[in-house]
Design a protein around this motif. Structure first.
Motif, PDB file in Angstrom:
ATOM      1  N   ILE A  79       7.124 105.789  72.994  1.00 18.06           N
ATOM      2  CA  ILE A  79       6.578 105.784  71.643  1.00 18.06           C
ATOM      3  C   ILE A  79       5.235 105.070  71.693  1.00 18.06           C
ATOM      4  CG2 ILE A  79       6.883 104.921  69.286  1.00 18.06           C
ATOM      5  CD1 ILE A  79       9.867 105.252  69.627  1.00 18.06           C
ATOM      6  N   THR A  80       4.192 105.701  71.160  1.00 12.01           N
ATOM      7  CA  THR A  80       2.862 105.099  71.151  1.00 12.01           C
ATOM      8  C   THR A  80       2.423 104.863  69.712  1.00 12.01           C
ATOM      9  OG1 THR A  80       1.742 107.254  71.158  1.00 12.01           O
ATOM     10  CG2 THR A  80       2.234 106.251  73.301  1.00 12.01           C
ATOM     11  N   ALA A  81       1.530 103.884  69.539  1.00 10.81           N
ATOM     12  CA  ALA A  81       1.054 103.544  68.201  1.00 10.81           C
ATOM     13  C   ALA A  81      -0.397 103.096  68.276  1.00 10.81           C
ATOM     14  CB  ALA A  81       1.916 102.447  67.581  1.00 10.81           C
ATOM     15  N   LEU A 120       5.338  96.243  71.712  1.00 18.49           N
ATOM     16  CA  LEU A 120       4.534  97.353  72.198  1.00 18.49           C
ATOM     17  C   LEU A 120       3.365  96.776  72.990  1.00 18.49           C
ATOM     18  CD1 LEU A 120       6.054  98.633  69.633  1.00 18.49           C
ATOM     19  CD2 LEU A 120       4.243 100.352  69.721  1.00 18.49           C
ATOM     20  N   LEU A 121       3.170  97.249  74.200  1.00 17.42           N
ATOM     21  CA  LEU A 121       2.133  96.728  75.086  1.00 17.42           C
ATOM     22  C   LEU A 121       0.848  97.526  74.903  1.00 17.42           C
ATOM     23  CD1 LEU A 121       4.260  96.231  78.330  1.00 17.42           C
ATOM     24  CD2 LEU A 121       3.800  94.587  76.501  1.00 17.42           C
ATOM     25  N   SER A 156      -4.381 102.361  72.708  1.00 15.11           N
ATOM     26  CA  SER A 156      -3.091 102.572  72.055  1.00 15.11           C
ATOM     27  C   SER A 156      -2.122 101.496  72.522  1.00 15.11           C
ATOM     28  CB  SER A 156      -2.522 103.967  72.371  1.00 15.11           C
ATOM     29  OG  SER A 156      -2.171 104.054  73.733  1.00 15.11           O
ATOM     30  N   TYR A 157      -1.037 101.360  71.785  1.00 14.52           N
ATOM     31  CA  TYR A 157       0.066 100.481  72.166  1.00 14.52           C
ATOM     32  C   TYR A 157       1.260 101.379  72.484  1.00 14.52           C
ATOM     33  CZ  TYR A 157      -2.748  96.756  70.070  1.00 14.52           C
ATOM     34  OH  TYR A 157      -3.761  95.875  69.780  1.00 14.52           O
ATOM     35  N   LYS A 158       2.055 100.981  73.462  1.00 10.85           N
ATOM     36  CA  LYS A 158       3.172 101.841  73.834  1.00 10.85           C
ATOM     37  C   LYS A 158       4.385 101.031  74.250  1.00 10.85           C
ATOM     38  CE  LYS A 158       1.030 104.066  77.054  1.00 10.85           C
ATOM     39  NZ  LYS A 158       0.746 105.033  78.147  1.00 10.85           N
ATOM     40  N   VAL A 159       5.538 101.672  74.167  1.00  3.47           N
ATOM     41  CA  VAL A 159       6.790 101.079  74.615  1.00  3.47           C
ATOM     42  C   VAL A 159       7.627 102.177  75.245  1.00  3.47           C
ATOM     43  CG1 VAL A 159       7.916 101.431  72.377  1.00  3.47           C
ATOM     44  CG2 VAL A 159       8.799  99.688  73.935  1.00  3.47           C
TER      45      VAL A 159
END
Length: 675
Positions: free
Chosen positions: A516-518, A550-551, A556-559
């Protein structure tokens, strides 16, 4: 050592000896043993210091035997257990790595792979994916510029990665050892299933099912798609020894809103060794895109009825025809169609400045173009009082959304005032206008998008003739109605910017990567690199909740949520400072891709061996494989001379001896009263 270094060492000996002699024997008649010891210590100290200053390099040479690498790579995926070849794989691996003859000739390297590649000499055969392409990439990197053989213990059934046949270095032989029974069993399976991830409520969506048969006799089978306990569609299909594949295309109704899970199946009266691959689950998210369309007009025209009927063929659309002087509020509508606007539309334009609804403006001979220039900034109209018929030219480069040419070039002309139309903003032209054989370069049907607001322009009346002509040519209004629905769908989409944007799939297969990305944007809609995003995942059935950070990656940030069991999950992403949240859900479908196989892929592994000039071996041919490796003269151990030059200043013990020598000389002189 060089000649200069040797001369400096001889000079150092003379200097150290001369100073020692001058200190203890010149003009001295006493030549006791104490004097000799002191002279030696002085000589050693001075010579040692000069030796460090000269810093000669001591060269040592050693010989090392370099053996050819022999990677022994074991497929650690669960398909090996499904084929009941895990014990065979362990036995073969043990024979290869413990063979003294191979150990003498090769540097044996033991690896395992499934979805990843790593060093290992213990295997559990629980990998959820098989990626032989990863093996090729890693071996190329580990043993660069080296000719070496590779032994791979695998069934050859790859489930992820690129085609491995051409991934391996063709100059390095590969020797696959086939794991699993190569006997052909009767087997039916769903090899692939294509379906869109989204469908609109009360529409139908296509499903493409690829069926595969393995066997030596003709059989009849039944293919079906079901949801829950209800069978939605069922078809018969026949297979023969020469016809082993089939492709079925079906249309399923999107009757329920949300993520809908379906099951595709194939069955027959024949007994099969593996029935797990006879079924495959898939899911589609059904979207409720119900739109209220206000068709505002001050005149009566056949276009009004044609547009209403065409738009309402999609049950998610409802069209209300209203006079511009009688419309009270725009809050009840999602889209405005302004048909031939004039000064009576002023209140509508004013109200829409606050409502911000997407609009479709249709012009004609009753349009007030001066008024229209004042109310919108997309197109500039300079029109005369003369009428003109405009033909259509389809723009094949149009890419704002997917649409087919419904034969625009052959449709009747639309009527509009003669003049020039100049774009003031960026627009995408779907159909340009033509007067007889002269292309005007002006748009006839165009779309624009600016700061999240979307507009469409049709510059001509009598579109009802288009719908009628389309029916004459195709005995159906379908193509025209789909074209109109595409325009309404474009206008119905809300492209407003949000601070927190989260991207995810609505369903994943178990064993696949779940990512999941944000993105989080500040007030200026710039990516915020200092945001802190957290996500909480809740299993809807067990109510168990897990929290993750989320890293930050590249914009983007992702997990990664790999390892989740099959089931339905809800999640919430929260930005810590602003407290912005995003709520979503997804489902992990029960699907183990490693259980799809009943045989090893002998053809693919044979092709790999041929491509690298290697050879395929079966489990009962391990001794033959060992002999082949031992007898191959390409893989000989080489003797490598290693020359090592060590500077004397690196000899710590020499410094210690110099210090000890000076200290001993001082104590002896002190003890004998010579200070």
């Amino acid at each position: 050592m060089t000649t200069n270094t040797i001369l400096l060492l001889l000079l150092s000996i003379l200097i150290a000896g001369g100073l020692s002699f001058f200190q203890y024997f010149f003009r001295s008649k006493n030549k006791s043993k104490t004097q000799l010891l002191l002279a030696f210590l002085r000589f050693f100290s001075i010579f040692g210091i000069l030796l460090l200053l000269i810093n000669p390099k001591i060269t040592t040479s050693t010989l090392e035997i370099v053996k050819t690498p022999l990677p022994v790579v074991v497929d650690n995926s669960s398909s090996i257990t499904e084929l009941k070849a895990n014990e065979t794989a362990l036995d073969i691996h043990k024979k290869l790595v413990s063979d003294s003859r191979l150990q003498e000739k090769f540097d044996i390297q033991s690896y395992q792979f499934s979805n990843e590649f790593e060093l290992s000499d213990g295997f559990n055969f629980k990998g959820t994916q098989t990626n032989l392409d990863e093996v090729a990439k890693n071996l190329k990197s580990i043993n660069k510029n080296t000719a070496f053989p590779t032994v791979i213990l695998t069934d050859g059934n790859q489930t992820s990665g690129n085609d491995y046949v051409y991934s391996f270095n063709p100059n390095n032989r590969v020797f696959p050892v086939i794991l699993g029974d190569t006997t052909t069993f009767l087997d039916l399976k769903i090899s692939q299933l294509n379906v869109n991830k989204y469908a609109f409520h009360k529409n139908k969506f296509p499903v493409e099912v690829f069926l595969q048969y393995s066997g030596n006799k003709s059989i009849d089978a039944n293919s079906s798609i079901s949801q829950g306990g209800a069978v939605l569609t069922k078809q018969s299909v026949s297979f023969t020894p020469s016809k082993k594949t089939a492709v079925l295309n079906v249309l399923l109704p999107a009757d329920k809103i949300g993520v809908q899970v379906f099951k595709a199946s194939i069955t027959s009266k024949e007994a099969e060794k593996n029935t797990y691959n006879n079924h495959k689950n898939f899911a589609v998210e059904v979207i409720d895109q119900k739109s209220e369309v206000a068709l505002i007009t001050a005149i009566n025209h056949p276009d009004i009825g044609a547009l209403k009927r065409s738009i309402e063929t999609n049950l998610q659309r409802k069209v209300t025809i209203v006079n511009p002087n009688k419309i009270n509020s725009l809050q009840d509508y999602n889209i405005l169609i302004l048909y031939q606007p004039n000064s009576e539309f002023k209140s509508v334009f004013e109200a829409n400045k606050l409502a911000g609804l997407n609009t479709w403006i249709i012009t004609g001979i009753n349009t007030d173009f001066n008024f229209l220039n004042q109310q919108q900034n997309t197109l500039q109209f300079k029109m005369s009082g003369q009428k003109e018929d405009y033909l259509s030219d389809f723009n094949a480069q149009f890419n704002l959304f997917a649409i087919d040419n419904i034969g625009f070039e052959n449709l009747p002309p639309l009527q509009n005032a003669f003049g020039t139309v100049t774009p003031k903003e960026n627009i995408e032209v779907l159909v340009s206008s033509r007067i007889r054989n002269v292309n005007t370069g002006a748009p006839l049907l165009a779309y624009s998008e600016n700061q999240g607001k979307r507009n469409a322009f049709l510059l001509g009346e009598n579109i009802w003739k288009w719908r009628l002509q389309n029916h004459i040519e195709n005995q159906s209004y379908d193509k025209f109605d789909v074209f109109i629905d595409k325009t309404i769908q474009f206008l119905a989409s809300n492209n407003a910017r949000k601070s927190l944007v989260v991207n995810h799939e609505n369903f994943y297969n178990s064993g696949e990567a779940i990512e999941i990305t944000a993105q989080y944007f500040n007030k200026n809609y710039e990516f915020d690199e200092n945001a802190r995003l957290t996500i909480s995942i809740t299993n809807k059935k067990t109510k168990q909740t897990k929290n993750y950070d989320l890293l930050k990656g590249n914009n983007s940030y992702k997990v990664n949520l790999d390892g989740l069991s099959a089931g339905e999950y809800s999640f919430k992403v929260v930005e810590a400072k602003s407290k912005n949240t995003y709520n979503g859900f997804f489902e992990v479908l029960d699907f183990d891709i490693e259980r799809q196989f009943v045989n090893p892929d002998l053809n693919k592994l044979t092709q790999l061996a041929s491509q690298t000039q290697g050879k395929v071996f079966h489990p009962n041919q391990v001794e033959e494989l060992i002999k082949s490796l031992l007898q191959n003269d390409e893989y000989k151990a080489t003797q490598k001379e290693i020359i090592k030059k060590t500077p004397l200043v690196d000899w710590i013990w020499l410094l210690i001896l110099i210090v000890v020598s000076l200290a001993a000389e001082w104590f002896i002189r002190k003890y004998n009263g010579l200070l």
